[in-house]
Every structure is written in C-alpha cells, then in structure tokens.
Design a protein around this motif. Sequence first.
Motif, PDB file in Angstrom:
ATOM      1  N   SER A  13      26.866  32.394  43.246  1.00 37.13           N
ATOM      2  CA  SER A  13      28.327  32.500  43.110  1.00 37.13           C
ATOM      3  C   SER A  13      28.860  33.749  43.815  1.00 37.13           C
ATOM      4  O   SER A  13      30.028  33.809  44.186  1.00 37.13           O
ATOM      5  CB  SER A  13      28.741  32.510  41.636  1.00 37.13           C
ATOM      6  OG  SER A  13      28.452  33.769  41.067  1.00 37.13           O
ATOM      7  N   ILE A  14      27.992  34.743  44.024  1.00 38.96           N
ATOM      8  CA  ILE A  14      28.419  35.950  44.735  1.00 38.96           C
ATOM      9  C   ILE A  14      28.875  35.576  46.146  1.00 38.96           C
ATOM     10  O   ILE A  14      29.799  36.168  46.684  1.00 38.96           O
ATOM     11  CB  ILE A  14      27.250  36.976  44.817  1.00 38.96           C
ATOM     12  CG1 ILE A  14      26.893  37.465  43.424  1.00 38.96           C
ATOM     13  CG2 ILE A  14      27.619  38.152  45.715  1.00 38.96           C
ATOM     14  CD1 ILE A  14      25.646  38.329  43.377  1.00 38.96           C
ATOM     15  N   THR A  66      32.571  30.063  46.572  1.00 35.07           N
ATOM     16  CA  THR A  66      32.696  28.824  45.813  1.00 35.07           C
ATOM     17  C   THR A  66      31.788  27.723  46.369  1.00 35.07           C
ATOM     18  O   THR A  66      31.185  26.972  45.600  1.00 35.07           O
ATOM     19  CB  THR A  66      34.161  28.327  45.860  1.00 35.07           C
ATOM     20  OG1 THR A  66      34.991  29.460  45.682  1.00 35.07           O
ATOM     21  CG2 THR A  66      34.438  27.314  44.780  1.00 35.07           C
ATOM     22  N   LEU A 125      28.311  28.083  45.339  1.00 35.14           N
ATOM     23  CA  LEU A 125      28.225  27.835  43.890  1.00 35.14           C
ATOM     24  C   LEU A 125      28.147  26.337  43.628  1.00 35.14           C
ATOM     25  O   LEU A 125      27.293  25.871  42.858  1.00 35.14           O
ATOM     26  CB  LEU A 125      29.441  28.454  43.188  1.00 35.14           C
ATOM     27  CG  LEU A 125      29.573  28.192  41.677  1.00 35.14           C
ATOM     28  CD1 LEU A 125      28.419  28.820  40.911  1.00 35.14           C
ATOM     29  CD2 LEU A 125      30.900  28.700  41.137  1.00 35.14           C
ATOM     30  N   GLY A 173      28.077  30.726  35.709  1.00 37.15           N
ATOM     31  CA  GLY A 173      28.872  31.029  36.915  1.00 37.15           C
ATOM     32  C   GLY A 173      30.177  31.695  36.557  1.00 37.15           C
ATOM     33  O   GLY A 173      30.562  32.712  37.145  1.00 37.15           O
ATOM     34  N   PHE A 174      30.867  31.132  35.522  1.00 33.34           N
ATOM     35  CA  PHE A 174      32.163  31.709  35.151  1.00 33.34           C
ATOM     36  C   PHE A 174      32.022  33.059  34.465  1.00 33.34           C
ATOM     37  O   PHE A 174      32.820  33.953  34.683  1.00 33.34           O
ATOM     38  CB  PHE A 174      32.937  30.718  34.256  1.00 33.34           C
ATOM     39  CG  PHE A 174      33.510  29.578  35.021  1.00 33.34           C
ATOM     40  CD1 PHE A 174      34.577  29.790  35.892  1.00 33.34           C
ATOM     41  CD2 PHE A 174      32.972  28.294  34.904  1.00 33.34           C
ATOM     42  CE1 PHE A 174      35.101  28.729  36.618  1.00 33.34           C
ATOM     43  CE2 PHE A 174      33.499  27.242  35.644  1.00 33.34           C
ATOM     44  CZ  PHE A 174      34.558  27.457  36.493  1.00 33.34           C
ATOM     45  N   ASP A 197      31.730  35.683  37.001  1.00 30.24           N
ATOM     46  CA  ASP A 197      33.044  36.031  37.566  1.00 30.24           C
ATOM     47  C   ASP A 197      33.767  37.017  36.668  1.00 30.24           C
ATOM     48  O   ASP A 197      34.350  37.997  37.123  1.00 30.24           O
ATOM     49  CB  ASP A 197      33.903  34.763  37.721  1.00 30.24           C
ATOM     50  CG  ASP A 197      33.816  34.239  39.145  1.00 30.24           C
ATOM     51  OD1 ASP A 197      33.135  34.912  39.959  1.00 30.24           O
ATOM     52  OD2 ASP A 197      34.423  33.196  39.420  1.00 30.24           O
ATOM     53  N   TYR A 198      33.675  36.724  35.359  1.00 31.22           N
ATOM     54  CA  TYR A 198      34.336  37.599  34.397  1.00 31.22           C
ATOM     55  C   TYR A 198      33.695  38.988  34.432  1.00 31.22           C
ATOM     56  O   TYR A 198      34.381  40.012  34.514  1.00 31.22           O
ATOM     57  CB  TYR A 198      34.248  36.995  32.988  1.00 31.22           C
ATOM     58  CG  TYR A 198      34.607  37.979  31.901  1.00 31.22           C
ATOM     59  CD1 TYR A 198      35.952  38.364  31.707  1.00 31.22           C
ATOM     60  CD2 TYR A 198      33.638  38.565  31.086  1.00 31.22           C
ATOM     61  CE1 TYR A 198      36.283  39.294  30.748  1.00 31.22           C
ATOM     62  CE2 TYR A 198      33.967  39.494  30.125  1.00 31.22           C
ATOM     63  CZ  TYR A 198      35.296  39.858  29.947  1.00 31.22           C
ATOM     64  OH  TYR A 198      35.620  40.777  29.004  1.00 31.22           O
ATOM     65  N   PHE A 204      32.057  40.401  36.804  1.00 27.12           N
ATOM     66  CA  PHE A 204      32.388  41.094  38.049  1.00 27.12           C
ATOM     67  C   PHE A 204      33.783  41.706  37.971  1.00 27.12           C
ATOM     68  O   PHE A 204      34.013  42.832  38.408  1.00 27.12           O
ATOM     69  CB  PHE A 204      32.311  40.119  39.234  1.00 27.12           C
ATOM     70  CG  PHE A 204      32.412  40.800  40.566  1.00 27.12           C
ATOM     71  CD1 PHE A 204      31.307  41.456  41.111  1.00 27.12           C
ATOM     72  CD2 PHE A 204      33.605  40.821  41.279  1.00 27.12           C
ATOM     73  CE1 PHE A 204      31.386  42.089  42.330  1.00 27.12           C
ATOM     74  CE2 PHE A 204      33.690  41.464  42.502  1.00 27.12           C
ATOM     75  CZ  PHE A 204      32.572  42.098  43.025  1.00 27.12           C
ATOM     76  N   SER A 205      34.705  40.929  37.328  1.00 21.41           N
ATOM     77  CA  SER A 205      36.075  41.429  37.280  1.00 21.41           C
ATOM     78  C   SER A 205      36.220  42.619  36.344  1.00 21.41           C
ATOM     79  O   SER A 205      37.115  43.457  36.544  1.00 21.41           O
ATOM     80  CB  SER A 205      37.033  40.305  36.849  1.00 21.41           C
ATOM     81  OG  SER A 205      36.786  39.979  35.508  1.00 21.41           O
ATOM     82  N   GLN A 255      31.888  47.441  41.775  1.00 19.62           N
ATOM     83  CA  GLN A 255      32.148  46.274  42.623  1.00 19.62           C
ATOM     84  C   GLN A 255      31.862  46.623  44.073  1.00 19.62           C
ATOM     85  O   GLN A 255      31.215  45.878  44.810  1.00 19.62           O
ATOM     86  CB  GLN A 255      33.616  45.840  42.493  1.00 19.62           C
ATOM     87  CG  GLN A 255      33.951  45.260  41.141  1.00 19.62           C
ATOM     88  CD  GLN A 255      35.405  44.835  41.052  1.00 19.62           C
ATOM     89  OE1 GLN A 255      36.171  45.033  41.989  1.00 19.62           O
ATOM     90  NE2 GLN A 255      35.781  44.255  39.933  1.00 19.62           N
TER      91      GLN A 255
END
Lengths: 672, 409
Positions: B196-197, B200, B203, B235-236, B239-240, B242-243, B250
């Motif tokens: 996922s890095i 999309t 992924l 995967g999600f 994302d969370y 990372f954010s 980052q």
Amino acid sequence: MNSLRTIIVTLVISAFFVVLCVQLFVIQVNDHQIYVDKAKRQQNKSQILKAKRGVIKDREGNVLAYSKDDISIYIDTRMKAARENIDTISSVFSKIFSKPKGYYKNLIENGSGNICLVKKASRREAILLNEFVNASIFRQEDFTRIYPYGRLASHILGFTNFESTGVSGIENQCEDYLTGIDGKLSLEKDGNGAIVSVDEEFSIPAIDGNDVYLTINKNYQGILEEELQQGFNDFNAETAVGIVMNPNTGEVLALANYPNFDPSNAGDFSDSFRRNRAISDIYEPGSTLKSIIMSILLEENLVKENEVIDTENGSYFIRNVKISDTHKYDKLTVREIFEHSSNIGMSKLVTRLKPNELYKYLRDFGLGQSTSLGLPGEVGGTLRKPNQYSAVSMPYLSFGYEIGVTPLQLITAFSALINGGKLLKPYMIDKILDKQGNTIFIGEKEEIRKVISQKTSEKIIDFMKGAVENGTGKAARLDNVYVGGKTGTSQRYLDGKYEKKNYNSSFVGFFPVENPQLICLILITNPKKKYYGGEVAAPIFKGIAERLLKADFNLVPQRQDIERNDIENQLFADLNNAPVNDQLIFLNVDEKENTENQTDKTLVNRMTMPNLLTKSKRDAIAMLSSLDLKYKIIGTGNVVSQSIEAGSAITDGTVLLIKCEPTNKIENLRLN
Amino acid sequence: MQVGYKLQDKFDFYIFIPVIILISIGLIAVYSATINHPTAQGNFEKQLFWSIFSLLAFVVVYYLPSQTMRISAWPVYGITIITLIAVLIIGKTVYGAKSWINFGPVGFQPAEFAKIGTILALAVWLGTKKHNINNVKDIGVALLLGIFPVMLILMEPDLGTSIVFVFFTLVIIYWSGISLFGLFVVLSPAIVVFSSIFGTISLILTLIGTIILLFLFKRDLFISATVFVLNVAAGFVFDYVFSILQPHQQKRIETFLDPASDPLGSGYNSLQAKVAIGSGGFWGKGFLEGNQTQLRFIPEQWTDFIYCVVGEEFGFLGSLFVILLFTILFLRMLHLAFQIRNQFRSLIIIGVLTLFFVHFAINIGMNVGIMPIIGLPLPFISYGGSSLTVNMILLGIVMNIYRNRKMHI
C-alpha cells in the motif's frame, strides 16, 4: 525444536552479517577516499576575507570617502538547521535588528537557497548575533561606502555600485588602486557551522586598498560649491560649473558642478545630476577666448597696445555677416578692444593672423583636446582645421565661436596665459599611499609645451587686469588684491540653432596679478534675469575669491588697499562727474570720426533730444541720466522708437517714452 | 580453564563475554562522542552508572527461580499495558513522542519495559500445550497480544519500537511451529501494508493475489473471508497509522524510498554517518581523533548513531569486531533456543534474540546506509539507561534459562 527453522534463522543472521561486512568494506576500504574528501570539504571551509576599499582624502588629509565594514547576514534555507528553527531564528533576529518577527519568518519560509536576512548590519549589531549559533546562518563582510561630507565634491569623487566597484569619478579612475586584494581564511567548522579553529598555513590575509590623496582642498571646494550654488539659485540657471586651479602647477584645487548628487545614493539621481560638466560638456567660450587670441597677436607682434582700430560704431559687416558690439564705440585702442570686449575689434585684428598660425596656437593651448586629467568622462572638444574654415570662421573664432571646449580645457589654457606661457597638464591626484604609508604614486607638475613667451604672458596679464579694473569684469574687483580676468557671454547652440535668451555666462579670473596663485573659472548656463558674464559669473568669482582670501591667509600674504576713482558700476555712472571714462579717452583719440551719428555721452546737448534709436537700453539710460528728463522705457533690448524726435528741444516736464525690442546680434550675424 | 568448565555449565560465557565487551565499547564510544559536546558532557558518567546498575539487574534476574517467568508473565503484561496507556495520558513529550513517564528525577520509557511483558505473554500463550498454533483463533489471540502494545506505542508515536514489536511477535509465532497457511494468514497483512506504500494500484493487485492464494489453500469460506477482511483492514489501518505519524517520520519513510529527494534534510544524518564511517578507513582515525565525531557533524551521536564513532575512530577492524560480537551472541542464543526442549523457554529466547537482532540490523543498517533512518538504539552500545537495563534484564532471563536448561518441567 524444528531444525529447519533454526537453519533458516541461522541463514538470516549469517546473511546479514555478510551484507554488513560487504557494505563496511565498500565504504571504509573501497570508497574510503571519497568519504575522506567529503569530510574535509565540510569540515574545512574557506571564507573570503574581503579587502577594504581605500580611502579618498583631500590634500590636507581630510577623509572624503571611506568604507565602513558592515556585515550582511545570510541564511541557507536548504539546510535542516534553517528549516527546523525558523521560529527561533526569527525571534533572535527580531530582537537584535528590531524588525517584526513575521518579517524574517516570511523571508525564510518563502525563500529558496541563500537569502540575505540583514543587509549591511553594523559591526556592533553583528557581534550581538555571535552568541546565536546556527549552521545555516553565515555572514559576509559587506562594506558601505561613506562620503562624510555628503554631496561635497560629488563629481570629483564619483560613486561605487553595489559591488563596491567605482563607476565614475576618482572611484572609477583609481579603481585598481582603491580595490585591495581579497584574502582567504581557512577554517575548521563543526557540524553546527561554528568555527573551531583557523588554519593559519592556508589562510591568506586580505590586502586593503590604497589611500588616494587628491590635490583638492576641502575648504576651497566647500567655498566654491556654496558660492556656485548661490549663483545658480540667484540666476535660476540651468547648470553651473566652477573650477579652481593652481595656474603654476596644474593642480585642481576645487571643481564643482550644479546640479550635483549624493554619492551615497547615486542611483537616485539621473545622469543630468551626475554629469561632470566641467570635463564632459563642451561649449563655445565666447569672449573669454579673446584672451587667447589677443595673446597670440601679441606673441606674433601683430598688434600694439595703443594702436587704434576703427570699431565701426558697433556694427560691422564681413561678407554680409553683421558683427555687433554690445557697447558701441567708434574707435578703440587694442587694449580697449580687449577691456571692453569688442567683437568688431577682435574680428579685424584676427585677420592679421594666418589661419594656420591661429590653428596652431589654439591647438598648442590644448583647446579642443582632452586635458588627460584622468577622470572618466572627459571629452575632447571641437577645433576646426584651417582647411575647414569659412570666410567668417576667423572672425567668429576671435570672439569665441566655432570652437568647442570644456571648462577644464579653457582654464588650463588660461593657466598657460598667466604662468609665463607653459601649458601644464592638469592633475587631481596628489599621491597614493598604501596602508603601510609607502608611496605608490605621486602626482607632479607636468609641462606639455611652452605656448607663449614670458613677456607676452605678462602683457596679457596686464590686459586682463585692465578688463577687470576698467572693462567688462568690474564686478570681479576685490578690495585688497588686484584681479585679472575675462568675461564671456555666448549664445547657446542647441538643436542646430543659436537660442535666443539662452546664454553661457562665464568668467575666468585669477589673482594676484603680480604673481598669479589661483585661477578660477565660473560658467553659468542659461541664467535668467541677467546674462552677461560680467553680471552673472564675475560676481560669483568675486564671492569665491573674497572667501578664499579670508579663509586662507597663506594665499596672497601681501595685500594692499586699492583706491579706485570709480566705485560705482560705470554703466550707471553720472557721466558729467566722471570725465575719466573709457569712452572719453577713446573719443579724444580721433575726433574726425565723430559724425552726426555720434551719440556718445559727452556730445549730448543737454538742451536737445539725442537720437536713441538702435541704442541698447542700457546705453539709452546712461545718456538720459545726464538730462533733466523723465522717461519711461517699455521692453528690453535696443531702442526701436522714441516719443520725442531727435533734435527736438527738451522742455522741463517732458516725458519721454522709449520702446525697446530685443535684437540678437549673433542671431543677425548668423542669419547670413 | 578448569574453573571455567564448571562455571560454563551454569553461566554461558559465549553470551556474557561478547555483551560485556560490547558494553565496554559502548562506554568508550559514548565518552568519545560526548567529551567535546557542550550539552552532553555528563553522559559518560551516567552511562557508566547504568552499566553497573543493569549488570546488577542482570545478576538478580539470573538468580531468580526458574518458575518466576511463567508465573509473572501475565501480571507483567498487564502492568505493561497499564503503563503504556498511562504514558499517553501523563507522559512527557521528548522529540515529538510522548514516551517518558517521570517519577521525580528518574524517568523511564514504558515501551522499553513493555518488551519484557509482551515477550513473556506471547511465550506463555504459545508455549501452552493446549493452544494449537495452527488454530486461527489461537493465532489471532497471539497476534492481538503483540499488536495491542504496538497500537499503543504507535500512538506515542514511536515507529521504531513498534516495528521491533511486530517483528518479535511474528518470529515468536513462526518459531512456535506455524503451518504454511498460518504463516500466510500472519504475513499477508504485512505484505498488503507494504504494497500500500506504493499506491492504490499495487494495493489492489496485492489484494487480488491474496484472494487467489486463499482459493488455493481451499479453506472454508468463513475463514477465507475473515482472512481477506483482515487484509483489507490492515491496508486501511496502515493508511491511518501513516497519517498520524509525525511529519519528520513520514519524511523518513519517503526519503528511504527515494533517498535523493532530500539530501540536506532527512538524508543529512544518513550521509553524515556514512561520511564518518567511510572516512575512518581500515585502521580508523584513533580514539578521540575522529573529526566528524569531535566536530559534532552528527546530532545526538551518542544515541542512534553511536556506531559511527566506532566506525570512524576504530575503522573497518573495529566495525567488523562489533558486528562479529553481535553475530556470536545471536548464533549462541539461537543455538540455545534450538537446544531447549521447553517450548515456553525456547520462545522467550527466540523473542529476545529477535528483539536484539532487529535493533542491531536496523541501527547498523541505517548507520552504513542500507536501512531507513528509524530511531532505534544499538543494544548495549547506545547511550540510554532504560534501553540498557531492559536489554540486560532480557539477557538475565536468557541466562536464567541457560542455568536451568536441564530442568524439564
């Protein structure tokens, strides 16, 4: 347990060990030198040591220009130390340099690469910043050129650009002397950019620029500028030029132009302010050139002082070209022609010279050629060759037209007239010393050629004394020192024609006449109200001379009280009470020439109306002043009508109405 | 050597001596890195104190009764979770991470001590005979035991320590004898996260690959669907995660993927470390002679970049010596884990080994420029009391197991 898993883990550990060994070998053995160089490059920084620009001083050592060692502070925004400390940096700078924090923040955030945070901070402020260590901040010497006397001598000094390179004036002329040689400082710096040690072996000290001493005298310069500005304002002139020189050495003691500029902010001034008109503008010298012409005639023994010349009563035609005199005389001696600046007289006398002779002398006086003073921007001029002469070229030259000179050329030629005939190269650099005081250059008197004899020189000095004492230059007379000089008034030739009411009014004077020490040229362009050199430039000269004598007691130590019979402006003198008048002397020389047209003052019948037609307004006033008559004059210029006819009897209470209209003699002359 | 042989039976010098040498090298390196530093001059003395203190802790743990670990595993894990939650509430923020709890003048990092509790809990759970490692439910519990502290640590946030937890959790599960399908279930979320890095498309392709593999394993629909949902969720979650990372973290990940993008920023430390090690050459510049170190080109060098000091001042030989000592330690521990017939104890050793190895690999890897800049100290060498103490306690546990290795309970 599971031996397969153990083998896998063993392999992973061993593989990583091998990878690390290889990588260590690559960077520590194989690429070793690359990293050594990288380390050296970032640890050993060299910093340029900027050489300080030399000082410009006057002849007495007063500092006219120097460099202040300011420091500019920069930030490398690419560095981590900058981006991660924007807040701290901004507040530290805001505290020291008293600008809002947001100003610096904005600069750093919006900038890229190296940004100047503070331009030309004073050394005192920059020291305050020393305690704040940040790798991204670095400083650079950034000298500011300071002119402590502001606009004084601005055209001599010139100015430097933002890179401290001389653009004009002495700053440009002596660029190579003033600029030093930058040095280099080899530094060991730590990761924060702080200096750890200085490597003396690889450091080269900066060699500061040399100091230039000018021949200029600051006090003279100040007096010249003040008086010139006064005259400039009084006459609402377009430009003004003044030069003071030592006629015996060629040293320029003062040189000024108006309008002038501030060398610290030269960029704010247009070229018309920055132009050094004394060396860059050529003009037709007008009657001042008569001194040169007369000296040539004397040198060649073509004239005798008391020889009488018919000056045609102020109007004379050469091949349909009319030549007129401001003051109309029937006959004048050679000396009087000079003193009263008669164009007609000079036009006649000049014909005694061969064109080649005239040209040779004018060239030998340095006219129409650069004087090689050295200041940038000096122009040559125009001096026509004899084969380009027209029939009227010689007469025109005799009173200063058809030749283009710079003020500096003319004063240089005049110096030759009064120093015994030697044309000297004018110079402005007295000496150049390095920072240790060793002499690098020394300015010396340089004789270019001998132009006229000592005898002629003495004679023309005497003539010029007469021009001031008796003639057109009376306004330049001093109380206790005899002055010699010559006035000049020329119409300006602009856009292909001679302008009406637009004159160059000039005066070149020197003193004391017994042993001239100082020569001074004043040129006022387009004066309003008055325009004769004797009325505009001569009084300015007088003001300067008086103040110089007052300020410098070594200048003409032997002063005398001068008794003069005519203390008032002769043009308005009561003629009956002034029998020893120039005109009278002349009129008695040759009575035969006195015709009915004779309108001069002594022959005016006090009971009858004189003929005023074609007389200049000034002459008319002089004539009427001896009559008991009320009069009114309308307009300026020459008389075109009078309400009472010539020859009519004058009765008490009669009012005379005179109408004048301006006529332009030169214009008339040129129309042909 | 007659004494040694008897003593060697109770005390493994192949483990202890490398560690003592590493601690000594660490002290020398910390001294060199801080002696000329204006704000870190006391660090050598502090490290010396912690070395002695941790050695005492090691001895204490070594002499603990062999049953202590099994008994204390759950309570220690419980305390671990409580302190990890507490630090998020009352913790002190250092370098952008809320990772310290202070008791007066003494502070400690709960995440460091959480390593002990988590390893023990995982070993207990998977070492118990009744739990089947190939049972999805049991794997799930094991994963949760590891992932729960990871989530808490990520919230501090401390990426480096979280990675360490993920690794030793996975390796402990692996060591406990997981099947190929089990390994797939455990590793596929990690692969999904990694892909996922890169955006999309990668992924989606990875998720499609996961579905195909699930069909090939021919498990029942419920299990397959659960595993798939777990993958999508991973995967999600990434994302969370990372954010919520700090911008500089980052940036570090981005810089690792494209090192040329920022040579003066995040890449600065990496470059400076390489310059220091590279300029050391074969023999090194000598103790206190490394100008990269002494001129402080590497910030906070006594922590994560301590290996540069060794590389610069002791050269290729010194650097090699350090990784050799570590490798001896790792292989010896692996040997021990292989020998021990007790599942619980073996898992503890493999957990500690993994923990040390991940620290070692990432730290030295980033020092020599083959790993991203992730803030992890080098065990036994980097400055830091919490880290050293925890490492010595873990080593004490290993040595305790060695002492009692012939007891079969």
